[in-house]
Scaffold this motif. Structure first.
Motif, PDB file in Angstrom:
ATOM      1  N   PRO A  99      37.296  12.470  16.132  1.00 17.70           N
ATOM      2  CA  PRO A  99      36.998  11.275  16.926  1.00 17.70           C
ATOM      3  C   PRO A  99      37.572  10.010  16.282  1.00 17.70           C
ATOM      4  CG  PRO A  99      35.038  12.634  16.690  1.00 17.70           C
ATOM      5  CD  PRO A  99      36.077  13.226  15.785  1.00 17.70           C
ATOM      6  N   GLY A 100      38.279   9.221  17.105  1.00 17.34           N
ATOM      7  CA  GLY A 100      38.870   7.983  16.611  1.00 17.34           C
ATOM      8  C   GLY A 100      40.257   8.132  16.032  1.00 17.34           C
ATOM      9  N   VAL A 101      40.777   9.371  15.956  1.00 21.56           N
ATOM     10  CA  VAL A 101      42.124   9.622  15.437  1.00 21.56           C
ATOM     11  C   VAL A 101      43.023  10.005  16.615  1.00 21.56           C
ATOM     12  CG1 VAL A 101      43.533  11.136  13.979  1.00 21.56           C
ATOM     13  CG2 VAL A 101      41.346  10.279  13.135  1.00 21.56           C
ATOM     14  N   ALA A 158      30.993  13.152  13.266  1.00 26.26           N
ATOM     15  CA  ALA A 158      30.067  13.885  14.138  1.00 26.26           C
ATOM     16  C   ALA A 158      28.619  13.545  13.807  1.00 26.26           C
ATOM     17  CB  ALA A 158      30.306  15.388  14.018  1.00 26.26           C
ATOM     18  N   ALA A 159      28.298  13.518  12.524  1.00 25.48           N
ATOM     19  CA  ALA A 159      26.928  13.190  12.115  1.00 25.48           C
ATOM     20  C   ALA A 159      26.577  11.756  12.493  1.00 25.48           C
ATOM     21  CB  ALA A 159      26.763  13.404  10.613  1.00 25.48           C
ATOM     22  N   GLY A 160      27.544  10.847  12.343  1.00 23.89           N
ATOM     23  CA  GLY A 160      27.299   9.465  12.718  1.00 23.89           C
ATOM     24  C   GLY A 160      27.082   9.312  14.210  1.00 23.89           C
ATOM     25  N   ASN A 201      25.972  11.443  16.243  1.00 21.32           N
ATOM     26  CA  ASN A 201      24.706  12.058  16.639  1.00 21.32           C
ATOM     27  C   ASN A 201      23.496  11.314  16.096  1.00 21.32           C
ATOM     28  OD1 ASN A 201      24.929  14.773  18.205  1.00 21.32           O
ATOM     29  ND2 ASN A 201      26.607  14.850  16.726  1.00 21.32           N
ATOM     30  N   GLY A 202      23.743  10.236  15.356  1.00 22.90           N
ATOM     31  CA  GLY A 202      22.642   9.450  14.811  1.00 22.90           C
ATOM     32  C   GLY A 202      21.961  10.079  13.617  1.00 22.90           C
ATOM     33  N   TRP A 203      22.629  11.040  12.988  1.00 19.26           N
ATOM     34  CA  TRP A 203      22.028  11.731  11.848  1.00 19.26           C
ATOM     35  C   TRP A 203      22.231  10.990  10.530  1.00 19.26           C
ATOM     36  CZ3 TRP A 203      24.726  16.779  13.732  1.00 19.26           C
ATOM     37  CH2 TRP A 203      24.064  17.265  14.860  1.00 19.26           C
ATOM     38  N   LEU A 204      23.199  10.097  10.499  1.00 16.44           N
ATOM     39  CA  LEU A 204      23.392   9.257   9.327  1.00 16.44           C
ATOM     40  C   LEU A 204      24.078   7.968   9.756  1.00 16.44           C
ATOM     41  CD1 LEU A 204      26.642   9.747   8.860  1.00 16.44           C
ATOM     42  CD2 LEU A 204      25.915  11.580   7.375  1.00 16.44           C
ATOM     43  N   ASP A 205      24.062   6.989   8.879  1.00 15.62           N
ATOM     44  CA  ASP A 205      24.741   5.722   9.119  1.00 15.62           C
ATOM     45  C   ASP A 205      26.226   5.941   8.854  1.00 15.62           C
ATOM     46  OD1 ASP A 205      25.988   3.152   8.610  1.00 15.62           O
ATOM     47  OD2 ASP A 205      23.982   2.289   8.420  1.00 15.62           O
ATOM     48  N   SER A 242      40.761  16.413   7.123  1.00 17.03           N
ATOM     49  CA  SER A 242      40.308  16.289   8.509  1.00 17.03           C
ATOM     50  C   SER A 242      38.886  16.795   8.712  1.00 17.03           C
ATOM     51  CB  SER A 242      41.268  17.045   9.418  1.00 17.03           C
ATOM     52  OG  SER A 242      41.361  18.415   9.027  1.00 17.03           O
ATOM     53  N   GLY A 243      38.538  17.915   8.073  1.00 21.90           N
ATOM     54  CA  GLY A 243      37.195  18.460   8.231  1.00 21.90           C
ATOM     55  C   GLY A 243      36.133  17.553   7.641  1.00 21.90           C
ATOM     56  N   GLU A 244      36.451  16.912   6.528  1.00 18.60           N
ATOM     57  CA  GLU A 244      35.515  15.955   5.926  1.00 18.60           C
ATOM     58  C   GLU A 244      35.307  14.758   6.853  1.00 18.60           C
ATOM     59  OE1 GLU A 244      36.383  15.193   1.617  1.00 18.60           O
ATOM     60  OE2 GLU A 244      38.085  16.510   2.036  1.00 18.60           O
ATOM     61  N   TYR A 245      36.411  14.252   7.379  1.00 13.64           N
ATOM     62  CA  TYR A 245      36.348  13.134   8.328  1.00 13.64           C
ATOM     63  C   TYR A 245      35.521  13.515   9.549  1.00 13.64           C
ATOM     64  CZ  TYR A 245      37.987   9.868  11.931  1.00 13.64           C
ATOM     65  OH  TYR A 245      38.049   8.948  12.951  1.00 13.64           O
ATOM     66  N   ALA A 246      35.802  14.681  10.109  1.00 10.93           N
ATOM     67  CA  ALA A 246      35.125  15.109  11.331  1.00 10.93           C
ATOM     68  C   ALA A 246      33.620  15.262  11.110  1.00 10.93           C
ATOM     69  CB  ALA A 246      35.730  16.426  11.821  1.00 10.93           C
ATOM     70  N   MET A 247      33.204  15.752   9.944  1.00  9.65           N
ATOM     71  CA  MET A 247      31.781  15.918   9.666  1.00  9.65           C
ATOM     72  C   MET A 247      31.058  14.579   9.657  1.00  9.65           C
ATOM     73  SD  MET A 247      31.314  18.987   6.898  1.00  9.65           S
ATOM     74  CE  MET A 247      32.128  18.095   5.583  1.00  9.65           C
ATOM     75  N   ILE A 248      31.656  13.595   8.964  1.00 12.68           N
ATOM     76  CA  ILE A 248      31.025  12.275   8.894  1.00 12.68           C
ATOM     77  C   ILE A 248      30.950  11.648  10.282  1.00 12.68           C
ATOM     78  CG2 ILE A 248      31.311   9.920   8.025  1.00 12.68           C
ATOM     79  CD1 ILE A 248      32.476  11.156   5.451  1.00 12.68           C
TER      80      ILE A 248
END
Length: 338
Positions: A60-62, A294-296, A298-302, A286-292
């Motif tokens: 997302p965003g890329v 996705a979690a953001g 979904n409201g799971w982290l800032d 890319s996988g590290e970026y995507a995890m952050i």
């Protein structure tokens, strides 16, 4: 409890580390590690056409961008203080073949993008990827014979590819293929063609990781890759092997080295930086970026705090800089915080 009882519970401490944390100015004053826009390298994906901008669904965003839009975006990143970009092509599947022929074409996507960026933003560094996977019909980083990735034959093509990119204006050649001996061959080929000042940033410790999936989606190799890359990328279980790989690449002429992926391998970043005292970079893949992201989402982290914390962690581990898809966004936040 009464006020007297509360007062009597005070500990007779001389050292109270919290004193240094009590206010923002004090925290900034004693901060051990800092992050700046100059620590960031922005990986970008280029595609054919003009005025084209395609979202990467798994990031997302890329976006994949045509050369004209990519050059404009790079100029904007340069204005934010980002010192370098790394180019990755999504090559037309019709141009991919078993021998990665288009990798040596001086008018391929990367070479044209390199020239356009140098015209638009001459003061930003351009890093080009040396590997064959964006150009092969089988999706591997090297030439394939049966089930075997040919090492020495691949290295000869990589050296020619590096020279082609240097002629297009690349400032840093970044071999990501993990073939044995490729850094020395590339250094010799560049020097023989008068490119003594073109730098080499070696993907010295590149692991066979599950975190590359969205990147392969972005460059279009998810569907073409036959098998996996464990025969040449490193085993995630190994650390001493990373030191051997770095030592070999430095002996062969690498100016800087890289660890990929990033966050799951901060111990490797730290060991390399402490052992060799050479510019050591990490790729927040890319996988590290995507995890952050996705979690953001979904409201799971800032999202912003997680982004900046993750980038700071690379610096704390000893990285000289970070390749990250967050680069322009992080640079903007850093600018606004000043």
């Amino acid at each position: 409890m009464t006020d007297r009882e509360i007062s009597s519970t005070r500990l007779p401490l001389v050292q109270r580390p919290r004193r240094n944390r009590k206010s923002d100015w004090s925290r900034r004053l004693v901060r051990e590690t800092t992050l700046d826009a100059s620590d960031l390298i922005w990986p970008i994906f280029v595609i054919e056409g003009e005025g084209r901008r395609e979202p990467v669904s798994s990031m997302p965003g890329v976006f994949r961008q045509s050369i004209d839009l990519a050059a404009q975006a790079v100029a904007e990143a340069a204005a934010l203080g980002v010192p370098a970009v790394a180019l990755f092509p999504n090559t037309d599947p019709k141009l991919r073949d078993e021998k990665a022929s288009v990798a040596l074409d001086p008018n391929n996507l990367v070479c044209r993008a390199c020239r356009a960026i140098k015209e638009t933003a001459p003061d930003i560094g351009v890093i080009t990827d040396v590997a064959l996977d964006p150009y092969t019909s089988h999706g591997h980083d090297g030439l394939l014979s049966g089930d075997e990735i040919l090492n020495d034959e691949t290295v000869a093509v990589l050296a020619a590819q590096a020279v082609t990119q240097a002629r297009a204006g690349a400032d840093i050649i970044a071999p990501s293929d993990m073939m044995d001996g490729r850094v020395g061959a590339i250094r010799s080929a560049l020097d023989a063609e008068g490119f003594q000042n073109v730098q080499i940033m070696s993907y010295a410790a590149k692991y066979a990781s599950a975190f590359y999936g969205p990147f392969r989606d972005a460059i279009g190799t998810n569907k073409t890759l036959r098998g996996d890359k464990r025969a040449y990328q490193m085993d995630p279980a190994n650390t001493d092997e990373a030191l051997r790989e770095v030592a070999l690449d430095l002996e062969q002429g690498a100016d800087m080295v890289m660890v990929k992926p990033g966050m799951p391998y901060l111990d490797i970043v730290h060991r390399i930086a402490e052992t060799f005292h050479t510019p050591t970079f990490a790729y927040q893949v890319s996988g590290e970026y995507a995890m952050i992201m996705a979690a953001g989402q979904n409201g799971w982290l800032d999202e912003e705090r997680a982004m900046m914390e993750s980038l700071l962690a690379f610096k704390r581990a000893g990285a000289a800089g970070v390749l990250t898809y967050f680069a322009p966004r992080a640079a903007e936040l850093l600018r606004d915080a000043k």
